[in-house]
Scaffold this motif. Sequence first.
Motif, short mmCIF file in Angstrom:
data_model
loop_
_atom_site.label_atom_id
_atom_site.label_comp_id
_atom_site.label_asym_id
_atom_site.label_seq_id
_atom_site.Cartn_x
_atom_site.Cartn_y
_atom_site.Cartn_z
N UNK A 206 2.07 -16.61 -6.20
CA UNK A 206 2.14 -16.75 -5.02
C UNK A 206 3.59 -16.60 -4.31
N UNK B 171 -10.24 -5.28 -6.54
CA UNK B 171 -11.20 -5.99 -5.72
C UNK B 171 -10.76 -5.31 -4.08
N UNK B 172 -9.56 -5.30 -3.55
CA UNK B 172 -9.67 -4.95 -2.17
C UNK B 172 -9.15 -3.54 -2.65
N UNK B 173 -10.06 -2.54 -2.30
CA UNK B 173 -9.77 -0.96 -2.66
C UNK B 173 -8.61 -0.25 -1.93
N UNK B 174 -7.88 -1.11 -0.90
CA UNK B 174 -6.84 -0.45 -0.48
C UNK B 174 -6.04 -0.34 -1.44
N UNK B 175 -5.78 -0.83 -2.43
CA UNK B 175 -4.94 -0.88 -3.42
C UNK B 175 -5.24 0.19 -4.78
N UNK C 205 4.53 -14.92 -2.04
CA UNK C 205 4.72 -14.98 -0.77
C UNK C 205 5.00 -16.39 -0.12
N UNK C 206 4.75 -17.39 -1.03
CA UNK C 206 5.13 -18.85 -0.55
C UNK C 206 6.75 -18.95 -0.92
N UNK D 37 -4.06 -9.59 -8.79
CA UNK D 37 -5.31 -9.99 -8.74
C UNK D 37 -6.28 -9.56 -7.75
N UNK D 38 -5.47 -8.80 -6.61
CA UNK D 38 -6.28 -8.10 -5.31
C UNK D 38 -6.76 -6.71 -5.72
N UNK E 156 0.36 -7.93 -5.76
CA UNK E 156 -0.29 -8.82 -6.25
C UNK E 156 -1.80 -8.50 -6.89
N UNK F 19 0.94 -1.19 -0.14
CA UNK F 19 -0.01 -0.02 0.15
C UNK F 19 0.85 1.26 -0.08
#
Lengths: 656, 656
Positions: A572, A396-400, A574-575, A392-393, A390, A331
């Motif tokens: 992924x 969708x997740x508006x913090x981005x 983060x993996x 894909x987010x 990421x 962010x």
Amino acid sequence: MMTQLNQRVLAIPKSLIHDPFWSEYIRLVRKVVVPYQWEALNDRVPEAEPSHAITNFKIAAGEAQGEFYGMVFQDSDVAKWLEAVAYLLETQSDPDLEQIADEVIEIIAKAQQPDGYLNTYFTLKEPGNRWTNLAECHELYCAGHMIEAGVAYYQATGKRVLLDVVCRFADYIDTVFGNEPGQLQGYDGHQEIELALMKLYHATGEDKYLRLSSYFLEQRGAKPDFYEDQWEKRGKTTHFPQLTMTFDHAYSQAHLPVREQDTAEGHAVRLVYMCTAMADLAAETGDPGLLEACRKLWSNIVNKRMYITGGIGSMEHGESFTMDYDLPGDTAYAETCASIGLIFFAQRMLRISPDSKVADVMERALYNTVVSGMSQDGKKFFYVNPLEVYPAAHGKNRIYDHVKPERQGWFGCACCPPNIARLLASLGDYVYTMQDGTVYVQLYIGSELNTEVNGKLIKLEQHSKYTSDGEVNFRIRTEEALRFTLALRMPDWCDRVEVTVGGEWHEFKQGDQDGYIRLNRVWEPGEEINVVFSMPVLRMKAHPLVRQTFGKVALQRGPFVYCLEEADNGAELYQLKLPRNSTFEVKRDDRIHEGLNVIHVNGERWMAAENWQEHLYRSDSNWIMESTQLKFIPYFTWANRGLGEMSVWVEEALPI
Amino acid sequence: MMTQLNQRVLAIPKSLIHDPFWSEYIRLVRKVVVPYQWEALNDRVPEAEPSHAITNFKIAAGEAQGEFYGMVFQDSDVAKWLEAVAYLLETQSDPDLEQIADEVIEIIAKAQQPDGYLNTYFTLKEPGNRWTNLAECHELYCAGHMIEAGVAYYQATGKRVLLDVVCRFADYIDTVFGNEPGQLQGYDGHQEIELALMKLYHATGEDKYLRLSSYFLEQRGAKPDFYEDQWEKRGKTTHFPQLTMTFDHAYSQAHLPVREQDTAEGHAVRLVYMCTAMADLAAETGDPGLLEACRKLWSNIVNKRMYITGGIGSMEHGESFTMDYDLPGDTAYAETCASIGLIFFAQRMLRISPDSKVADVMERALYNTVVSGMSQDGKKFFYVNPLEVYPAAHGKNRIYDHVKPERQGWFGCACCPPNIARLLASLGDYVYTMQDGTVYVQLYIGSELNTEVNGKLIKLEQHSKYTSDGEVNFRIRTEEALRFTLALRMPDWCDRVEVTVGGEWHEFKQGDQDGYIRLNRVWEPGEEINVVFSMPVLRMKAHPLVRQTFGKVALQRGPFVYCLEEADNGAELYQLKLPRNSTFEVKRDDRIHEGLNVIHVNGERWMAAENWQEHLYRSDSNWIMESTQLKFIPYFTWANRGLGEMSVWVEEALPI
């Protein structure tokens, strides 16, 4: 304020860039960015929102009919373009471009009002409301950019038309602001004129411009609050109802007198522009209080609030700093313009005293965030420079919402592209500083410096393979043998440098106390210095109070911070983990960037041992590991191979 | 729509709670929350913003002078209060409280318009604009809450005044909406009336209310868009210019017909309220398409988009869902009301068929997010329920602005506190379901159930030490020996339950296919069943595609998810790790919560080996580990010991 005894200030000589890494970017600025911006300013780019910026000036000049259109700061786009043009003309003649610029300057001169005022928004749209809303309306900000353009164009071409325009404007501003009866005791909501007036002072030698810059700086944060006072007086109206510029004083660093500010607060670009002016003024006046304030703010930024990429600004809200050790990667704001401003600030600090650590930060911002800001074809730009994405987010997740996973075309509010253009076009101003017969090499960029040392003309050629191999070759051209000091910055990422000079090989593990390796000798005409910086892959860690990167490691080699991309390492990210003792293989990879290296290393991919199917939570699962090859690429080269995940920081695999 | 053949639906009998854990919360609702809310509704709480809600009704009733004040949905605060009061009166007589409620109901009845309309905002403030802005103005939402209150009050007291009011109102609404010429083909921006009409249908047996509920559900998402059509017709005005309710159709689940929705999108509370109505309607009609839509949405929520605490809604923007496997702990929304709505949805799903997994989710939401929502004195509330909090960053990094690290007093827009009140006051409706001579125990809450099984009256007493020890004792009171089935839910966290019945000891490792252990026998009067659930500390992991929790573990014991707090573990919780094979010590700790257990375990604190001083980044640093004791407390008990860090998830220390 009276100018105190001038301390000894370092000079900033201009060099001409010829560099395997940077020349291509400068060529792009010349061939792509500046021509494209000219089309945009003239509303000839079909896919972009109309700029109207040139038309606004034509209308104000009486050469066109119509109404003002655009942001209150639309004029500054023209100014920044002219400034970039000036730097291009300074390094390479281009009569066609110069003619276009001359014509624009003629229009600007005609748009100037009889009293010296110059701003198409207020002239055309709110003629009665000049100087009534400094918090929001960028009047002095626009003035500052025009002053920078005027100075740059004069220095590049010797032509005084725009310089005279901005001097008249500055003289008029000097009558409007001040502590005399009837004057406004105020300052702009966006710092810029302060650093511009210092440039005007340097160009003209007129003390009054230094004094006016100092006035604006010292007035900032005075009580009662100027913005609120203006808001009351104009009947509590606002231009941007959704913003709170008038009341959020820290946003524009108006919460305290600048000398009392010791942490970086508020809008990141505003802060570093302000600091640039403060450092310039402190260098000029030797004012110890101002210098101390600069050092505190510098230290707070670079030791507590800066991303490893040289990005600053940890959040989208207010494009602002947040607090010490708060450096979220996904962010982040880390605006390209803010890193450019940090480079301005660094350059001014290097006028005060040589300090390799300051130049290290300049290098970090330049080779990572700034160069990441522009695509390798000069057509697309990052405003925000995240350290982890990421895609894909996103959406969708508006913090981005503020973070774009791919570079974008030139926008309506186009601050970053012209800022990149003017910085790269003037990159020759950042390579060297000079003082007392010493030439300090601040950046290892292939270039030619023609200057005078100890009363003699010299040409210093720098041939650089710094970005690929850490090798730099200097050649000193003089008429006759000449003693002076060549001071080589020891980069913070390097613990061993080999210097071959006069046929002798030397090894240095560190520089002097200020971080420079000083070669003082009598140089023969044509003498060469070969410098080889050891360029190991560094496992960088962040301070343990940075919760977002705790337990993680980032790779750096030479000036470049590296990152993982999905294109090389799968999704992924983060993996993935990087074992503590793995061995790095550095490989040239021209597909990533001509002449540069990528890093291959054995890594780990962690995963669930079980097939999770429709489970979201379970208690009988274990993480297991599979060996994998990781490939790291220079951070600035990310997002050139389609949409994908990216991460600078990777979990370090730790022994139990 | 014609009601299809009614399928066999489970009954939901009401039980009376006597539980060592829950009775205290219900007492708080009775003694603190409902009285406090009454004062607030009457503007007698000096520290709170005036509500004006009762006064609005008095003005509309002609019993007071003045103007409407408050939100468009201000009426619903009175309705929710009345509903909670009804549940309290149902379980314990309170003539004073009942008299107050009767008086309020009298005012409401007088405020009803001759045609049946009831809404003080439109009656007082925009009398000509009824039903012109369903997207934003909550008209049917308020109606729904009043209907729920009317049904609850009738069921509690047998008094029909409010029931008659809401029937008249619903009858009037039935004339306004529909597919006949002159009717509005629309639905509300905030689902609520749909589930309320189903309650009215159950209470009155009137098919028209079921049909109207079905109409609103089926109309949602139809094209052309109803909200936009209304917006055009009323001249493109909006009540909330900063919101985009009219155009962001997914926000209120109006992006697709409800039968075509298979992922949880938009505002979380709206979605689960809608699903509650859909499941109720599907149960009643046996409509397979609707049932399938309910199952898909349920599955998407609980298998892809739910926090381990039973919280839903991954972002503040729109208080909304984001995407599968996106569950950030620190920027979570996870509104208390949304988990309450999820419990409503679960209860309706349990009417359709017994399914222990559905009850597991109900339990998870109830024992974690919901009970976390209210302080242990009933005076402070969480609206947002984060899973990770670093208070130092709050107010600094504004991505946390919606997250409060401490419970807050009752706010202006007070949705969560009355929602907690009405859920806890009616908790006896969630313990059992019944069908075909089987009593399903869905929740292990100490209670008394008086009902009829196989034609005979029984009293089923549940004595529960479930929260502390996993022990539950049932006693069956009948007049004579009676055969029926007691079906015990096997909780998802339990892999071994011991059941002693008729002097015989049984061990079960799992339930039947639907997750219940069925005890079918002839019960003697007074017969006891002792149930002991094995309650190990579980190391919970989340799906490996949840990037925010990858490599991390959360502890759960019984229904409680646990967390780390700074008060027990020091600051910088992100530096802690939990070794893979550590041994847990479960200890009663009455200071954390009367009768409950905390978990002690050997852990690790990681830190930098070096003194970092002013460094922000360095390449010569290693992380080192020091053993430490970790203490985990039940998640819901967090934030009771002053401001501090909290985290549910902790890094698992992994072997290389």
